[in-house]
Design an enzyme around this catalytic site. Structure first.
Site, PDB file in Angstrom:
ATOM      1  N   SER A  80       5.295  -5.796  -9.887  1.00 19.39           N
ATOM      2  CA  SER A  80       6.518  -5.790  -9.187  1.00 19.39           C
ATOM      3  C   SER A  80       6.613  -5.060  -7.826  1.00 19.39           C
ATOM      4  O   SER A  80       6.332  -4.040  -7.780  1.00 19.39           O
ATOM      5  CB  SER A  80       7.678  -5.271 -10.115  1.00 19.39           C
ATOM      6  OG  SER A  80       7.594  -5.886 -11.404  1.00 19.39           O
ATOM      7  N   GLU A 111       8.803  -1.222  -4.734  1.00 20.97           N
ATOM      8  CA  GLU A 111       8.565  -0.323  -5.886  1.00 20.97           C
ATOM      9  C   GLU A 111       7.101   0.204  -5.513  1.00 20.97           C
ATOM     10  O   GLU A 111       7.051   1.782  -5.896  1.00 20.97           O
ATOM     11  CB  GLU A 111       8.321  -1.172  -7.306  1.00 20.97           C
ATOM     12  CG  GLU A 111       7.861  -0.384  -8.339  1.00 20.97           C
ATOM     13  CD  GLU A 111       7.889  -1.203  -9.544  1.00 20.97           C
ATOM     14  OE1 GLU A 111       8.859  -1.688 -10.021  1.00 20.97           O
ATOM     15  OE2 GLU A 111       6.920  -1.093 -10.301  1.00 20.97           O
ATOM     16  N   ARG A 164      12.266   3.803 -12.852  1.00 22.17           N
ATOM     17  CA  ARG A 164      11.347   3.883 -11.782  1.00 22.17           C
ATOM     18  C   ARG A 164      11.259   5.065 -11.038  1.00 22.17           C
ATOM     19  O   ARG A 164      11.036   4.922  -9.959  1.00 22.17           O
ATOM     20  CB  ARG A 164      11.288   2.743 -10.831  1.00 22.17           C
ATOM     21  CG  ARG A 164      11.065   1.324 -11.658  1.00 22.17           C
ATOM     22  CD  ARG A 164       9.706   1.153 -12.375  1.00 22.17           C
ATOM     23  NE  ARG A 164       9.447  -0.119 -12.845  1.00 22.17           N
ATOM     24  CZ  ARG A 164       9.723  -0.463 -13.937  1.00 22.17           C
ATOM     25  NH1 ARG A 164      10.502   0.461 -14.900  1.00 22.17           N
ATOM     26  NH2 ARG A 164       9.655  -1.827 -14.422  1.00 22.17           N
TER      27      ARG A 164
HETATM   28  C1  LIG Z   1      -0.530  -6.431 -12.754  1.00 22.46           C
HETATM   29  C2  LIG Z   1       0.399  -5.335 -12.682  1.00 22.46           C
HETATM   30  C3  LIG Z   1       1.612  -5.300 -13.674  1.00 22.46           C
HETATM   31  C4  LIG Z   1       2.335  -4.058 -13.584  1.00 22.46           C
HETATM   32  N1  LIG Z   1       3.291  -3.914 -14.639  1.00 22.46           N
HETATM   33  C5  LIG Z   1       3.973  -2.915 -14.694  1.00 22.46           C
HETATM   34  C6  LIG Z   1       5.120  -2.732 -15.383  1.00 22.46           C
HETATM   35  O1  LIG Z   1       5.256  -3.485 -16.248  1.00 22.46           O
HETATM   36  N2  LIG Z   1       5.965  -1.439 -15.430  1.00 22.46           N
HETATM   37  C7  LIG Z   1       5.738  -0.431 -14.676  1.00 22.46           C
HETATM   38  O2  LIG Z   1       6.355   0.405 -14.429  1.00 22.46           O
HETATM   39  N3  LIG Z   1       4.720  -0.680 -13.576  1.00 22.46           N
HETATM   40  C8  LIG Z   1       3.754  -1.565 -13.538  1.00 22.46           C
HETATM   41  N4  LIG Z   1       2.726  -1.778 -12.693  1.00 22.46           N
HETATM   42  C9  LIG Z   1       2.708  -0.561 -11.771  1.00 22.46           C
HETATM   43  C10 LIG Z   1       1.497   0.157 -12.216  1.00 22.46           C
HETATM   44  O3  LIG Z   1       0.566  -0.307 -13.125  1.00 22.46           O
HETATM   45  C11 LIG Z   1       1.865   1.691 -12.679  1.00 22.46           C
HETATM   46  O4  LIG Z   1       2.813   2.075 -11.775  1.00 22.46           O
HETATM   47  C12 LIG Z   1       0.853   2.553 -12.891  1.00 22.46           C
HETATM   48  O5  LIG Z   1       1.312   3.698 -13.592  1.00 22.46           O
HETATM   49  C13 LIG Z   1       0.079   2.990 -11.922  1.00 22.46           C
HETATM   50  O6  LIG Z   1      -1.097   3.656 -12.310  1.00 22.46           O
HETATM   51  P1  LIG Z   1      -2.111   4.030 -11.201  1.00 22.46           P
HETATM   52  O7  LIG Z   1      -3.226   4.865 -11.983  1.00 22.46           O
HETATM   53  O8  LIG Z   1      -2.833   2.904 -10.810  1.00 22.46           O
HETATM   54  O9  LIG Z   1      -1.558   4.940  -9.985  1.00 22.46           O
HETATM   55  P2  LIG Z   1      -1.716   4.738  -8.585  1.00 22.46           P
HETATM   56  O10 LIG Z   1      -1.509   3.331  -8.164  1.00 22.46           O
HETATM   57  O11 LIG Z   1      -3.268   5.210  -8.329  1.00 22.46           O
HETATM   58  O12 LIG Z   1      -0.727   5.968  -7.927  1.00 22.46           O
HETATM   59  C14 LIG Z   1       0.620   5.490  -7.836  1.00 22.46           C
HETATM   60  C15 LIG Z   1       1.303   7.011  -7.535  1.00 22.46           C
HETATM   61  O13 LIG Z   1       1.171   7.915  -8.300  1.00 22.46           O
HETATM   62  C16 LIG Z   1       0.249   8.802  -7.834  1.00 22.46           C
HETATM   63  N5  LIG Z   1      -0.518   9.507  -8.817  1.00 22.46           N
HETATM   64  C17 LIG Z   1      -1.407   8.762  -9.329  1.00 22.46           C
HETATM   65  N6  LIG Z   1      -1.942   9.824 -10.503  1.00 22.46           N
HETATM   66  C18 LIG Z   1      -1.548  10.728  -9.974  1.00 22.46           C
HETATM   67  C19 LIG Z   1      -1.900  12.267 -10.881  1.00 22.46           C
HETATM   68  N7  LIG Z   1      -2.812  12.432 -11.600  1.00 22.46           N
HETATM   69  N8  LIG Z   1      -1.030  13.354 -10.280  1.00 22.46           N
HETATM   70  C20 LIG Z   1       0.074  13.234  -9.118  1.00 22.46           C
HETATM   71  N9  LIG Z   1       0.241  11.940  -8.863  1.00 22.46           N
HETATM   72  C21 LIG Z   1      -0.602  10.732  -9.243  1.00 22.46           C
HETATM   73  C22 LIG Z   1      -0.238   8.715  -6.526  1.00 22.46           C
HETATM   74  O14 LIG Z   1      -0.172   9.541  -5.487  1.00 22.46           O
HETATM   75  C23 LIG Z   1       0.849   7.246  -6.122  1.00 22.46           C
HETATM   76  O15 LIG Z   1       2.079   7.774  -5.380  1.00 22.46           O
HETATM   77  C24 LIG Z   1       1.916  -2.967 -12.810  1.00 22.46           C
HETATM   78  C25 LIG Z   1       0.939  -3.249 -11.715  1.00 22.46           C
HETATM   79  C26 LIG Z   1       0.200  -4.305 -11.890  1.00 22.46           C
HETATM   80  C27 LIG Z   1      -1.006  -4.549 -11.038  1.00 22.46           C
END
Ligand SMILES: Cc1cc2nc3c(=O)[nH]c(=O)nc-3n(C[C@H](O)[C@H](O)[C@H](O)COP(=O)(O)OP(=O)(O)OC[C@H]3O[C@@H](n4cnc5c(N)ncnc54)[C@H](O)[C@@H]3O)c2cc1C
Length: 331
Positions: A233, A326, A161
């Protein structure tokens, strides 16, 4: 590109959040225009994907760029593998399923993780024994000086992570270069996955079988954010010393070897501390997976963070283990 004031931010936690300024990024030039606007108006910049790993405040100051750059392009193909450049705004699960259809393998264990491709390397998303960093060759970013740069895999500092991108808020990831295999080898060492595949009674399970299993397992345990708002998580699995790991094993806890340390299950700690299915008002620990904190309706950020603090405090008091959040808490 249209930069708008009071821009409503998408997120999976059901939180109403307005950015002081916001825009949609469809191409690299939009990032440059956004950076110019931020510099001219002395604004901080934040990049978001789908908002599935952030806890947003009601008002977020500065300019928020919502990453929507599309496209999956083949850069190179051999008999064994394919090198792809994927736009940061592509939906992660769409990439997993499209790759499988093309016969490009490796990502199947990461099926159904919400969010965008650009955010995947930020916390090095992982599930069922696999992490995205294993497939990444390089990341294309625009840095704070508006320079388009390529960060090699070896410089990404991928860990549990964690990646270098957590320490570089000025870098905007515009695309991710990944190498996927054309050989249908599967990774099924994760016990739940192993037993699910075993029950299929197939001599040689395929990557498609793995994706189906992962999707079924996730659907059986995790709340769908469109029905029960959540960010997955809420806490990381604590990494502890070997001595603490063994001591926890003696108390009946799971403790996995993690390099020279041990990793505990945050879900098990929260469960044993008595929080599984516990709900305070509109915030609660999901009954099938207590590591997921759910917004059942109109909980706000303060309600969620104070509930999470109570959970962490109770684990600390009972087991002397500190839980770390997380998702990113944006101020
Ligand atoms: C139901 C559920 C299940 C999940 N299961 C998992 C799992 O199994 N494993 C896991 O690792 N995660 C899991 N996650 C967490 C999440 O899905 C991941 O962390 C995912 O990669 C976040 O993507 P996002 O586009 O929504 O990012 P955001 O929430 O929009 O951003 C997350 C972070 O990344 C930064 N960011 C986003 N895009 C960029 C970019 N293009 N350039 C620079 N920085 C950027 C943001 O500033 C922020 O700090 C889960 C979430 C949910 C809701």
């Amino acid at each position: 590109m249209n930069i708008q004031p009071d821009f409503l931010l998408e997120n999976t936690f059901g939180l109403t959040s307005l950015a002081q300024w916001g825009c949609s990024i469809e191409q690299i030039d939009d990032v440059l225009a956004a950076q110019d606007f931020a510099a001219e108006n002395d604004l901080s910049m934040t990049c978001l994907g789908a908002g599935s790993n952030v806890i947003l405040p009601p008002q977020l100051s500065g300019l928020v760029c919502c990453m929507r750059i599309d496209g999956i392009n083949v850069l190179e193909e051999t008999t064994d593998s394919v090198l792809l450049e994927v736009g940061a705004g592509v939906t992660w699960h769409k990439l997993v399923m499209d790759s499988l259809k093309q016969g490009w393998f490796g990502l199947e264990n990461l099926a159904l993780i919400p969010g965008s491709v650009g955010a995947a390397p930020v916390q090095n998303i992982g599930a069922y024994g696999v992490e995205v960093g294993q497939f990444i060759s390089a990341i294309n970013i625009l840095d704070g000086q508006q320079e388009l740069r390529q960060v090699a895999q070896s410089d990404c500092q991928f860990a549990y992570r964690w990646s270098i991108f957590k320490t570089q808020p000025d870098w905007i990831i515009v695309s991710v270069v990944m190498r996927l295999s054309k050989l249908p080898r599967i990774e099924a060492s994760y016990p739940e996955l192993q037993s699910y595949l075993h029950d299929l009674s197939k001599a040689e399970p395929t990557p498609q079988d793995v994706a189906e299993c992962v999707i079924a397992l996730r659907n059986s345990k995790l709340p769908n954010p469109s029905e029960f708002a959540n960010v997955g998580s809420f806490f990381k699995n604590p990494v502890v010393s070997e001595a603490v790991g063994f001591a926890m094993r003696e108390q009946g806890f799971k403790s996995f070897v993690h390099g020279e340390s041990h990793k505990l299950s945050a879900a098990q700690l929260i469960d044993r501390a008595g929080w599984k299915g516990i709900r305070h008002g509109d915030v609660g620990c999901w009954p099938q997976q207590p590591l997921v904190i759910v917004n059942y309706g109109s909980a706000n950020r303060t309600d969620i963070l104070s509930f999470a603090e109570d959970v962490a405090l109770s684990v600390q008091e009972q087991y002397q283990i500190q839980l770390e959040l997380e998702p990113s808490v944006l101020l």
